[in-house]
Scaffold this motif. Structure first.
Motif, mmCIF file in Angstrom:
data_model
loop_
_atom_site.group_PDB
_atom_site.id
_atom_site.type_symbol
_atom_site.label_atom_id
_atom_site.label_comp_id
_atom_site.label_asym_id
_atom_site.label_seq_id
_atom_site.Cartn_x
_atom_site.Cartn_y
_atom_site.Cartn_z
ATOM 1 N N GLY A 64 0.774 -1.223 0.000
ATOM 2 C CA GLY A 64 0.000 0.000 0.000
ATOM 3 C C GLY A 64 0.809 1.279 0.000
ATOM 4 O O GLY A 64 0.547 2.180 -0.802
ATOM 5 N N PRO A 65 1.824 1.446 0.888
ATOM 6 C CA PRO A 65 2.600 2.685 0.893
ATOM 7 C C PRO A 65 3.301 2.959 -0.432
ATOM 8 O O PRO A 65 3.360 4.113 -0.879
ATOM 9 C CB PRO A 65 3.616 2.456 2.023
ATOM 10 N N LEU A 66 3.804 1.900 -1.080
ATOM 11 C CA LEU A 66 4.456 2.094 -2.374
ATOM 12 C C LEU A 66 3.444 2.531 -3.423
ATOM 13 O O LEU A 66 3.713 3.406 -4.253
ATOM 14 C CB LEU A 66 5.142 0.798 -2.812
ATOM 15 N N ALA A 67 2.248 1.948 -3.373
ATOM 16 C CA ALA A 67 1.195 2.345 -4.300
ATOM 17 C C ALA A 67 0.787 3.798 -4.059
ATOM 18 O O ALA A 67 0.554 4.553 -5.014
ATOM 19 C CB ALA A 67 -0.012 1.423 -4.147
ATOM 20 N N ALA A 68 0.704 4.211 -2.799
ATOM 21 C CA ALA A 68 0.340 5.594 -2.481
ATOM 22 C C ALA A 68 1.401 6.567 -2.975
ATOM 23 O O ALA A 68 1.090 7.642 -3.501
ATOM 24 C CB ALA A 68 0.139 5.740 -0.977
ATOM 25 N N LEU A 69 2.690 6.186 -2.825
ATOM 26 C CA LEU A 69 3.776 7.026 -3.334
ATOM 27 C C LEU A 69 3.677 7.160 -4.849
ATOM 28 O O LEU A 69 3.834 8.250 -5.406
ATOM 29 C CB LEU A 69 5.126 6.434 -2.939
ATOM 30 N N GLY A 70 3.404 6.031 -5.515
ATOM 31 C CA GLY A 70 3.266 6.075 -6.966
ATOM 32 C C GLY A 70 2.118 6.957 -7.401
ATOM 33 O O GLY A 70 2.241 7.744 -8.352
ATOM 34 N N ALA A 71 0.983 6.858 -6.715
ATOM 35 C CA ALA A 71 -0.173 7.687 -7.059
ATOM 36 C C ALA A 71 0.138 9.168 -6.853
ATOM 37 O O ALA A 71 -0.286 10.024 -7.641
ATOM 38 C CB ALA A 71 -1.368 7.272 -6.217
ATOM 39 N N THR A 72 0.889 9.491 -5.787
ATOM 40 C CA THR A 72 1.257 10.882 -5.521
ATOM 41 C C THR A 72 2.148 11.441 -6.622
ATOM 42 O O THR A 72 1.959 12.566 -7.090
ATOM 43 C CB THR A 72 1.967 10.995 -4.165
ATOM 44 N N LEU A 73 3.130 10.640 -7.047
ATOM 45 C CA LEU A 73 4.010 11.079 -8.131
ATOM 46 C C LEU A 73 3.223 11.286 -9.422
ATOM 47 O O LEU A 73 3.444 12.259 -10.152
ATOM 48 C CB LEU A 73 5.125 10.052 -8.348
ATOM 49 N N CYS A 74 2.304 10.373 -9.704
ATOM 50 C CA CYS A 74 1.458 10.524 -10.897
ATOM 51 C C CYS A 74 0.635 11.797 -10.811
ATOM 52 O O CYS A 74 0.526 12.553 -11.794
ATOM 53 C CB CYS A 74 0.532 9.321 -11.040
ATOM 54 N N LEU A 75 0.057 12.037 -9.649
ATOM 55 C CA LEU A 75 -0.763 13.232 -9.445
ATOM 56 C C LEU A 75 0.048 14.492 -9.721
ATOM 57 O O LEU A 75 -0.371 15.375 -10.485
ATOM 58 C CB LEU A 75 -1.299 13.233 -8.013
ATOM 59 N N LEU A 76 1.228 14.599 -9.116
ATOM 60 C CA LEU A 76 2.058 15.789 -9.290
ATOM 61 C C LEU A 76 2.550 15.918 -10.722
ATOM 62 O O LEU A 76 2.584 17.020 -11.292
ATOM 63 C CB LEU A 76 3.244 15.743 -8.318
ATOM 64 N N GLY A 77 2.933 14.788 -11.321
ATOM 65 C CA GLY A 77 3.424 14.831 -12.695
ATOM 66 C C GLY A 77 2.360 15.261 -13.677
ATOM 67 O O GLY A 77 2.600 16.113 -14.553
ATOM 68 N N VAL A 78 1.176 14.704 -13.552
ATOM 69 C CA VAL A 78 0.098 15.040 -14.481
ATOM 70 C C VAL A 78 -0.342 16.492 -14.307
ATOM 71 O O VAL A 78 -0.552 17.219 -15.290
ATOM 72 C CB VAL A 78 -1.087 14.063 -14.287
ATOM 73 N N LEU A 79 -0.489 16.941 -13.057
ATOM 74 C CA LEU A 79 -0.863 18.337 -12.826
ATOM 75 C C LEU A 79 0.219 19.289 -13.346
ATOM 76 O O LEU A 79 -0.084 20.320 -13.952
ATOM 77 C CB LEU A 79 -1.096 18.583 -11.338
ATOM 78 N N GLY A 80 1.482 18.932 -13.114
ATOM 79 C CA GLY A 80 2.574 19.764 -13.620
ATOM 80 C C GLY A 80 2.560 19.866 -15.128
ATOM 81 O O GLY A 80 2.736 20.954 -15.699
#
Length: 442
Positions: free
Chosen positions: A377-393
């Motif tokens: 779960g924590p690794l999946a949450a980190l991945g989702a956070t990176l995706c979120l920031l990357g896509v918004l950026g």
């Protein structure tokens, strides 16, 4: 494609809520149509029709339907997460969370990453060849703007488990808490002048709408409550716009000091409430319509390619305008009689080009096989956070000025297109790995 659609439509279980599928397709379709209509393209650049003709801004109260999509997302996320919990009682909540993230994010990230990589390669080639000016430069800058929606939706997926627990404990109180937080943010913003606090409403406003989807999943938005949502939301939105600091348009306008969209405001939340209530009041007649086999097959077919069409619709629009300019076709002054006369042709050409792009890229929208129970779960949450920031950026910086290192501010941090792509790709790979199996520790 036709036989597959018939097979899927024929296999639809009686318990499936077909109206939700219709709302998903209709909301994305309304956004696409709105973008095509609002673009005021001239040889000198791209403007906004709503700025040219302010009298058209009330139409955004019908065409700004992103709240409906996020509402439908909450409904789907609640059913999906609960289904995983029931099917995998032996798995820990940690592993179920990672499997849930992978399953939900794949339908978003696979077509999104293809879009990003194709456009990134095209932008690099264009600029290496010395291009990037005029309409081409505008296209490179603007074609990624709809990705903001993907980023917000990623956050909704990631927050589903804790917010679903709050919903199961407090029901309407959980929604009221998020709505109250949105009110507090706007009071601090407009009455107290607290700087930067307004950005919190990217979470509070959209997650409040998402929370309504949980209530819908539990059958807690009956016709009477739907009528209260529609009437109360419409009255509140009207009053906020008439007497408050909020603009009339429910989409962003060039040069405006306050936008209802970026960041979202209390007026947009009220707008979302009335839209949710209105579509719920239409549920019964729409459900009868969806019992017709041909209508349902159309919805099934559209759902299978909706995300791909959404990602590529601006590409198609700019492609049409680029072809018209290349053929020396005069682009009339926006909102002139000649411009309106040309609208049906432009829409038809954009729809045809979008269909061609969908045919080329729709395979990436097909769902993949489900993940095993084990996960991280924590690794999946980190991945989702990176995706979120990357896509918004990437939605903010675009692909224009790629070689010059052009940046945009994301939460006060300069982000370039290569950095945004790297975050998105890295996050996606982390989600994939976390959902496939438990990380081995030394």
């Amino acid at each position: 494609m036709g036989s597959r659609v018939r097979e899927l439509a024929g296999a639809t279980p009686a318990t499936r809520d077909r109206y939700v599928d219709l709302l998903r397709v209709a909301s994305l379709g309304a956004v696409v149509l709105g973008h095509w209509l609002m673009a005021a393209v001239t040889p000198d650049g791209v403007g906004n029709l709503l700025a040219v003709v302010p009298a058209l801004q009330p139409l955004t109260w019908l065409l700004q339907v992103m709240p409906v999509f996020f509402f439908v997302g909450g409904f789907s996320h609640a059913l999906s997460y609960r289904s995983l919990l029931r099917k995998r009682p032996e798995g820990s909540e940690d592993s179920v969370y990672s499997a849930f993230l992978r399953a939900r994010l794949q339908r978003l990230l696979r077509p999104t990453m293809v879009f990003v990589l194709v456009w990134g390669a095209a932008a690099l080639l264009v600029q290496l060849l010395g291009g990037g000016g005029g309409l081409t430069g505008v296209t490179l800058r603007m074609v990624t703007q709809p990705l903001w929606f993907i980023g917000i939706y990623l956050a909704m997926v990631a927050f589903t488990p804790p917010l679903l627990r709050l919903h199961e404990r407090y029901g309407w109180g959980a929604f009221a808490g998020l709505a109250g937080a949105a009110v507090t943010v706007d009071v601090l913003r407009f009455a107290a002048g607290v700087p930067y606090v307004e950005f919190l409403n990217f979470a509070f406003v959209w997650l409040a709408v998402h929370q309504l989807g949980f209530l819908r999943a539990d059958g807690r938005i009956q016709p009477r409550r739907a009528a209260l949502l529609a009437g109360g939301g419409l009255i509140a939105a009207t009053a906020l716009v008439a007497f408050g600091p909020y603009p009339l348009s429910m989409v962003g306008m060039p040069g405006e000091k306050v936008s209802n969209m970026a960041p979202p405001t209390l007026a947009l939340l009220a707008h979302g409430l009335w839209l949710v209530g209105a579509v719920e009041l239409l549920r019964a007649p729409a459900a009868r319509l969806l019992e017709r086999p041909r209508v349902w097959r159309t919805v099934v077919a559209a759902n299978g390619v909706a995300m791909t069409a959404f990602l590529w619709h601006l590409t198609a629009m700019f492609g049409v305008y680029g072809a018209l300019l290349a053929l020396d076709v005069d682009l009339p002054e926006p909102a002139s009689a000649a411009w309106w006369a040309q609208v049906p042709l432009r829409l038809a050409l954009a729809a045809a080009l979008t269909a061609a792009l969908v045919a080329a890229f729709r395979t990436f929208e097909r769902p993949a096989a489900s993940a095993p129970v084990q996960g991280h779960g924590p690794l999946a949450a980190l991945g989702a956070t990176l995706c979120l920031l990357g896509v918004l950026g990437l939605s903010m910086v675009g692909f224009s000025g790629l070689l010059e290192g052009r940046t945009a501010l994301l939460i006060a941090i300069p982000v370039s297109a290569p950095a945004a792509v790297a975050m998105t790709l890295g996050g996606w790979l982390l989600v994939e790995r976390a959902g496939r199996g438990r990380v081995q520790r030394p």
